[in-house]
Design a protein around this motif. Sequence first.
Motif, PDB file in Angstrom:
ATOM      1  N   LYS A  51       0.831  -1.225   0.000  1.00 42.23           N
ATOM      2  CA  LYS A  51       0.000   0.000   0.000  1.00 42.23           C
ATOM      3  C   LYS A  51       0.858   1.264   0.000  1.00 42.23           C
ATOM      4  CE  LYS A  51      -3.995  -1.836   2.529  1.00 42.23           C
ATOM      5  NZ  LYS A  51      -4.505  -1.975   3.916  1.00 42.23           N
ATOM      6  N   ASP A  52       2.163   1.110  -0.006  1.00 43.66           N
ATOM      7  CA  ASP A  52       3.061   2.266   0.087  1.00 43.66           C
ATOM      8  C   ASP A  52       2.970   3.118  -1.184  1.00 43.66           C
ATOM      9  OD1 ASP A  52       5.743   3.342   1.524  1.00 43.66           O
ATOM     10  OD2 ASP A  52       6.021   3.342  -0.653  1.00 43.66           O
ATOM     11  N   PRO A  53       2.681   4.430  -1.030  1.00 47.92           N
ATOM     12  CA  PRO A  53       2.484   5.281  -2.215  1.00 47.92           C
ATOM     13  C   PRO A  53       3.688   5.291  -3.157  1.00 47.92           C
ATOM     14  CG  PRO A  53       2.223   6.551  -0.161  1.00 47.92           C
ATOM     15  CD  PRO A  53       2.521   5.153   0.236  1.00 47.92           C
ATOM     16  N   GLY A  54       4.890   5.204  -2.593  1.00 48.34           N
ATOM     17  CA  GLY A  54       6.085   5.203  -3.431  1.00 48.34           C
ATOM     18  C   GLY A  54       6.130   4.004  -4.368  1.00 48.34           C
ATOM     19  N   PHE A  55       5.750   2.830  -3.847  1.00 45.40           N
ATOM     20  CA  PHE A  55       5.762   1.637  -4.691  1.00 45.40           C
ATOM     21  C   PHE A  55       4.523   1.571  -5.581  1.00 45.40           C
ATOM     22  CE2 PHE A  55       8.874   0.244  -1.508  1.00 45.40           C
ATOM     23  CZ  PHE A  55       9.871  -0.207  -2.356  1.00 45.40           C
ATOM     24  N   VAL A  56       3.378   1.976  -5.040  1.00 46.64           N
ATOM     25  CA  VAL A  56       2.145   1.957  -5.840  1.00 46.64           C
ATOM     26  C   VAL A  56       2.329   2.797  -7.096  1.00 46.64           C
ATOM     27  CG1 VAL A  56      -0.263   2.762  -5.899  1.00 46.64           C
ATOM     28  CG2 VAL A  56       0.584   1.473  -3.911  1.00 46.64           C
ATOM     29  N   ARG A  57       3.091   3.882  -6.954  1.00 41.03           N
ATOM     30  CA  ARG A  57       3.271   4.764  -8.098  1.00 41.03           C
ATOM     31  C   ARG A  57       4.105   4.126  -9.215  1.00 41.03           C
ATOM     32  NH1 ARG A  57       6.953   8.835  -9.747  1.00 41.03           N
ATOM     33  NH2 ARG A  57       8.197   8.721  -7.863  1.00 41.03           N
ATOM     34  N   VAL A  58       5.131   3.369  -8.835  1.00 40.93           N
ATOM     35  CA  VAL A  58       6.019   2.843  -9.883  1.00 40.93           C
ATOM     36  C   VAL A  58       5.590   1.467 -10.389  1.00 40.93           C
ATOM     37  CG1 VAL A  58       8.014   4.192  -9.145  1.00 40.93           C
ATOM     38  CG2 VAL A  58       7.667   1.894  -8.201  1.00 40.93           C
ATOM     39  N   ILE A  59       4.770   0.755  -9.612  1.00 38.31           N
ATOM     40  CA  ILE A  59       4.306  -0.574 -10.036  1.00 38.31           C
ATOM     41  C   ILE A  59       3.014  -0.403 -10.848  1.00 38.31           C
ATOM     42  CG2 ILE A  59       3.439  -2.804  -9.235  1.00 38.31           C
ATOM     43  CD1 ILE A  59       6.348  -2.507  -8.554  1.00 38.31           C
ATOM     44  N   PRO A  60       2.923  -0.981 -12.055  1.00 41.61           N
ATOM     45  CA  PRO A  60       1.684  -0.873 -12.835  1.00 41.61           C
ATOM     46  C   PRO A  60       0.495  -1.389 -12.024  1.00 41.61           C
ATOM     47  CG  PRO A  60       3.432  -1.918 -14.137  1.00 41.61           C
ATOM     48  CD  PRO A  60       3.947  -1.785 -12.738  1.00 41.61           C
ATOM     49  N   GLN A  61      -0.592  -0.621 -12.035  1.00 43.93           N
ATOM     50  CA  GLN A  61      -1.785  -1.000 -11.264  1.00 43.93           C
ATOM     51  C   GLN A  61      -2.917  -1.382 -12.215  1.00 43.93           C
ATOM     52  OE1 GLN A  61      -1.713  -1.207  -7.892  1.00 43.93           O
ATOM     53  NE2 GLN A  61       0.426  -0.534  -7.921  1.00 43.93           N
ATOM     54  N   PRO A  62      -3.846  -2.272 -11.898  1.00 44.02           N
ATOM     55  CA  PRO A  62      -3.845  -3.049 -10.653  1.00 44.02           C
ATOM     56  C   PRO A  62      -2.774  -4.132 -10.682  1.00 44.02           C
ATOM     57  CG  PRO A  62      -5.604  -3.815 -12.089  1.00 44.02           C
ATOM     58  CD  PRO A  62      -4.949  -2.643 -12.789  1.00 44.02           C
ATOM     59  N   ASP A  63      -2.223  -4.408  -9.523  1.00 47.96           N
ATOM     60  CA  ASP A  63      -1.196  -5.433  -9.396  1.00 47.96           C
ATOM     61  C   ASP A  63      -1.803  -6.613  -8.635  1.00 47.96           C
ATOM     62  OD1 ASP A  63       1.091  -6.921  -9.139  1.00 47.96           O
ATOM     63  OD2 ASP A  63       2.009  -5.618  -7.621  1.00 47.96           O
ATOM     64  N   GLU A  64      -2.450  -7.500  -9.400  1.00 55.52           N
ATOM     65  CA  GLU A  64      -3.221  -8.582  -8.782  1.00 55.52           C
ATOM     66  C   GLU A  64      -2.347  -9.459  -7.901  1.00 55.52           C
ATOM     67  OE1 GLU A  64      -6.870 -11.132 -10.665  1.00 55.52           O
ATOM     68  OE2 GLU A  64      -6.079  -9.327 -11.610  1.00 55.52           O
ATOM     69  N   ASN A  65      -2.790  -9.672  -6.666  1.00 55.47           N
ATOM     70  CA  ASN A  65      -2.045 -10.484  -5.682  1.00 55.47           C
ATOM     71  C   ASN A  65      -0.625  -9.961  -5.462  1.00 55.47           C
ATOM     72  OD1 ASN A  65      -4.263 -12.311  -5.546  1.00 55.47           O
ATOM     73  ND2 ASN A  65      -3.514 -13.264  -7.445  1.00 55.47           N
ATOM     74  N   ASN A  66      -0.383  -8.706  -5.828  1.00 58.03           N
ATOM     75  CA  ASN A  66       0.939  -8.089  -5.646  1.00 58.03           C
ATOM     76  C   ASN A  66       2.038  -8.838  -6.396  1.00 58.03           C
ATOM     77  OD1 ASN A  66      -0.134  -6.166  -3.765  1.00 58.03           O
ATOM     78  ND2 ASN A  66      -0.189  -7.817  -2.258  1.00 58.03           N
ATOM     79  N   ASP A  67       1.674  -9.445  -7.496  1.00 59.28           N
ATOM     80  CA  ASP A  67       2.654 -10.250  -8.227  1.00 59.28           C
ATOM     81  C   ASP A  67       3.814  -9.419  -8.771  1.00 59.28           C
ATOM     82  OD1 ASP A  67       1.371 -12.610  -7.749  1.00 59.28           O
ATOM     83  OD2 ASP A  67       0.223 -12.586  -9.628  1.00 59.28           O
ATOM     84  N   LEU A  68       3.504  -8.215  -9.237  1.00 57.12           N
ATOM     85  CA  LEU A  68       4.576  -7.382  -9.807  1.00 57.12           C
ATOM     86  C   LEU A  68       5.481  -6.832  -8.708  1.00 57.12           C
ATOM     87  CD1 LEU A  68       2.543  -5.529 -12.583  1.00 57.12           C
ATOM     88  CD2 LEU A  68       4.240  -7.337 -12.875  1.00 57.12           C
ATOM     89  N   LEU A  69       4.871  -6.397  -7.598  1.00 54.73           N
ATOM     90  CA  LEU A  69       5.677  -5.916  -6.471  1.00 54.73           C
ATOM     91  C   LEU A  69       6.574  -7.042  -5.961  1.00 54.73           C
ATOM     92  CD1 LEU A  69       6.310  -3.600  -4.529  1.00 54.73           C
ATOM     93  CD2 LEU A  69       4.469  -4.428  -3.053  1.00 54.73           C
ATOM     94  N   ARG A  70       5.999  -8.250  -5.877  1.00 51.56           N
ATOM     95  CA  ARG A  70       6.760  -9.421  -5.437  1.00 51.56           C
ATOM     96  C   ARG A  70       7.935  -9.698  -6.383  1.00 51.56           C
ATOM     97  NH1 ARG A  70       2.704 -12.284  -4.896  1.00 51.56           N
ATOM     98  NH2 ARG A  70       2.498 -12.096  -2.641  1.00 51.56           N
ATOM     99  N   ALA A  71       7.676  -9.532  -7.673  1.00 55.29           N
ATOM    100  CA  ALA A  71       8.736  -9.761  -8.657  1.00 55.29           C
ATOM    101  C   ALA A  71       9.864  -8.741  -8.494  1.00 55.29           C
ATOM    102  CB  ALA A  71       8.164  -9.690 -10.069  1.00 55.29           C
ATOM    103  N   LEU A  72       9.477  -7.483  -8.224  1.00 56.55           N
ATOM    104  CA  LEU A  72      10.493  -6.434  -8.033  1.00 56.55           C
ATOM    105  C   LEU A  72      11.365  -6.745  -6.817  1.00 56.55           C
ATOM    106  CD1 LEU A  72      11.782  -3.709  -8.723  1.00 56.55           C
ATOM    107  CD2 LEU A  72      10.011  -2.606  -7.339  1.00 56.55           C
ATOM    108  N   PHE A  73      10.729  -7.022  -5.678  1.00 49.13           N
ATOM    109  CA  PHE A  73      11.508  -7.352  -4.479  1.00 49.13           C
ATOM    110  C   PHE A  73      12.329  -8.622  -4.709  1.00 49.13           C
ATOM    111  CE2 PHE A  73       8.263  -4.845  -1.880  1.00 49.13           C
ATOM    112  CZ  PHE A  73       9.131  -3.803  -1.664  1.00 49.13           C
ATOM    113  N   GLY A  74      11.756  -9.562  -5.424  1.00 56.78           N
ATOM    114  CA  GLY A  74      12.477 -10.803  -5.720  1.00 56.78           C
ATOM    115  C   GLY A  74      13.777 -10.528  -6.454  1.00 56.78           C
ATOM    116  N   LEU A  75      13.698  -9.652  -7.455  1.00 51.49           N
ATOM    117  CA  LEU A  75      14.907  -9.284  -8.208  1.00 51.49           C
ATOM    118  C   LEU A  75      15.909  -8.560  -7.310  1.00 51.49           C
ATOM    119  CD1 LEU A  75      13.773  -7.960 -11.710  1.00 51.49           C
ATOM    120  CD2 LEU A  75      14.987 -10.076 -11.154  1.00 51.49           C
TER     121      LEU A  75
END
Lengths: 206, 206
Positions: free
Chosen positions: B29-53
Amino acid sequence: MSNTGITVTAATSSQHAEVVEVLVEAFYKDPGFVRVIPQPDENNDLLRALFGLQIELQYGKDGIIDLATNEQGDIVGVALWDAPDANHGAVDQVKLLPRLIKIFGLHTAKILLREFSSARMHPRFPHWYLYTIAATAQSRGTGVGSALLAHGIQRAGEEAIYLEATSTRSAQLYHRLGFVPLGYVPDNDDLPSEFAMWKPPAMPTL
Amino acid sequence: MSNTGITVTAATSSQHAEVVEVLVEAFYKDPGFVRVIPQPDENNDLLRALFGLQIELQYGKDGIIDLATNEQGDIVGVALWDAPDANHGAVDQVKLLPRLIKIFGLHTAKILLREFSSARMHPRFPHWYLYTIAATAQSRGTGVGSALLAHGIQRAGEEAIYLEATSTRSAQLYHRLGFVPLGYVPDNDDLPSEFAMWKPPAMPTL
């Protein structure tokens, strides 16, 4: 700013020649300047020329020159500052280039490298920059440096200040006035290292 | 490091997947990440991929991942650090580029710009960099963040630490622990600003 009988005012352009003489007297034995100025420098003519250029094209134009006078009205010290929106030297040094080359020839590279390697360490956050403080020989120990510094700290208010301390003694003085260490300024010579310090700005209201 | 029942250890690579989950939970829910991650990010898959990398190619390789566990042995928080000799993100982000583009396409530019504009503000003086601290939702308020921070501060010893505070509350917490303000990190968006802070290194012996 008069509890020690020292008054601090802005230098007028008619006082620039005197400002240069105070700087020459303070720094003609300074290892940092001795290294970049071709030696021997008879009557300190080259050092005088360098300070003359810095005053004429840089601090007397885009910077701030503070003048300390004693109760008799004699100039006893100077401080050169850049305000937070200034270029802090790197770009301004390029403006000096044609005339530096005329005076220093190939030695210009040494002078510029010193300024550049110093300028690139400046924090990217807005800050006042104290380039130098100098007191005349007779007036040292009479609180001239402290009066000039107090004046600059008051003017900066809640804004940050950056400077390079050239001795442990001065670093400790700055520390007592609220400056904290940043680290050593890299220098690829055997010179005494300079130590960068920071007077923090006000805490945020995010 | 156990007065609150929290133990801090180095994460092993077998724990990296759990580290990613703690980060996702803390920042989806962090605005900094929400802004750079394409939305909607179902199940946070894209955010998870970013942190994974970031964990796989960056902090799990050249950085430091501290893990906080409670008395039951559950992972309750993580902290990602760069040591003083690390590249602090800018160069490392370039290494991520091929795989970032694969996942984020054109959005990669937004992610990189954010990292670059942040990385260029890092002081040039040697320092530890605290990229992020995260605690699991259930454990917040139990001293997890403080334990991770205390661990990092102790490891840094007399060396400097740099971080970006994302709220006035956290800035004040860091301030109490010896950090001083540097200034706001520039951001050309309407996002809540980040505030850069510095834990000074030891005073010099010039």
